[in-house]
Design an enzyme around this catalytic site. Structure first.
Site: not given
Ligand code: NAP
Length: 281
Positions: A70, A74, A110, A135-138, A159-160
């Site tokens: 986690t 990753k 995922d 557009a992050g990891g998930a 956002r970006t």
């Molecule tokens: P990540 O790689 O850090 O990506 C975060 C994303 O959120 C990016 O697209 C980022 O945009 C955007 N973001 C963050 N703050 C923002 C704001 N204030 N306004 C607009 N956009 C914003 O994180 P991740 O690993 O993909 O995880 C994202 C979410 O999914 C988390 O809440 C996590 O808990 C959830 N998740 C759930 C599962 C599940 O099994 N249910 C699995 C994985 C993740 P920018 O590109 O502009 O920074």
């Protein structure tokens, strides 16, 4: 149900990350092993980044059969693995590792976990138009799995903008049949909206305007804590079918279990464990 006896033959599985002590996976996976009378346990291992290569050596020595990864490792785990599944390679992300005759093999569950979780909405993705927020990891894992599940149009909102464009390029590379657009300047009708940003986790924010919510057929927010985000409540108010991220969390674990054991996971047992862990907090 046969009671698990921990003995000299007990197989060891686990999860590495930092932090990892609050992970729901140890209870979920150990109960699944127990339900199928598999002599195995699953433990959390907090690991500092400098220790990543040494932990893999230690796991090899201790004959660990498999583990999850986690945040924040990753991607960082990849140089220490011997092979990758096609999906993990494409995404440059691994959340599941299995010990094989050829050494450590990395997988990403995922995206497939997300697609399996959509069963609760009874939605056939073929021919559908989907809006993906983030557009992050998930988001990367979800976008590729959606494209492979037969959607016709993917709208990426982030956002970006550069990260949305990079994700669009990656999806286009792996599936040329999907039409892709980014950050539209007006609300668009769509069959499904998926929030994969972290907006809604804290401070009750909503990643979308209500006029966009009104134009969609179903909403999934992959956030699971809180279980009802503002986005899901807005969808509910309008009678739009909606789903939180508990199913994705469950099915990524189900897929890991099935990779490790080559057996069908006891989904109801794992779901019960997750619900209990979430209720405790
Ligand atoms: P990540 O790689 O850090 O990506 C975060 C994303 O959120 C990016 O697209 C980022 O945009 C955007 N973001 C963050 N703050 C923002 C704001 N204030 N306004 C607009 N956009 C914003 O994180 P991740 O690993 O993909 O995880 C994202 C979410 O999914 C988390 O809440 C996590 O808990 C959830 N998740 C759930 C599962 C599940 O099994 N249910 C699995 C994985 C993740 P920018 O590109 O502009 O920074």
């Amino acid at each position: 149900m046969k009671q698990l006896i921990v003995d000299g033959n007990t197989a060891l599985y686990g999860i590495i990350g930092n932090p990892v002590n609050h992970s729901f996976s140890p209870d979920m996976q150990t109960r699944a092993f127990q339900h199928l009378a598999l002599n195995a346990v699953y433990l959390p291992f907090p690991v500092m980044e400098n220790d990543l290569p040494r932990i893999l050596d230690a796991f090899k020595l201790l004959k660990v059969k498999g583990f999850n990864i986690t945040i924040p490792y990753k991607e960082k785990i990849i140089p220490f693995l011997d092979s990758l599944s096609a999906e993990a390679k494409l995404l440059s992300s691994v959340n599941t590792v299995k010990w094989t005759e050829q050494g450590w093999k990395g997988f990403s569950t995922d995206g497939t976990g997300f697609i399996r979780s959509l069963g609760a909405l009874d939605l056939d993705l073929k021919g559908k138009r989907v809006m993906l927020l983030g557009a992050g990891g998930a988001a990367k894992a979800i976008a590729v799995s959606l494209a492979n599940a037969g959607i016709v149009h993917l709208v990426i909102v982030n956002r970006t903008p550069e990260r949305a464009d990079a994700l669009a390029e990656m999806v286009a590379f792996c599936n040329e049949n999907v039409e892709i657009s980014c950050n539209p300047d007006k609300p668009l009708p769509c069959d499904l909206i998926v929030n994969s940003t972290s907006v809604g986790m804290k401070n009750g924010g909503c990643p979308l305007d209500n006029d966009q919510v009104e134009l969609c057929g179903a909403v999934v927010d992959i956030i699971y804590n809180p279980s009802r985000t503002t986005l899901l409540r807005e969808a509910q108010k309008r009678g739009i079918p909606n789903l939180n991220g508990i199913g994705m969390l469950l099915y990524q674990g189900v897929e890991s279990f099935e990779i490790w054991t080559d057996q069908k996971a006891p989904i109801h047992v794992m779901e019960e464990s997750l619900n209990k862990s979430l209720a405790i907090g």
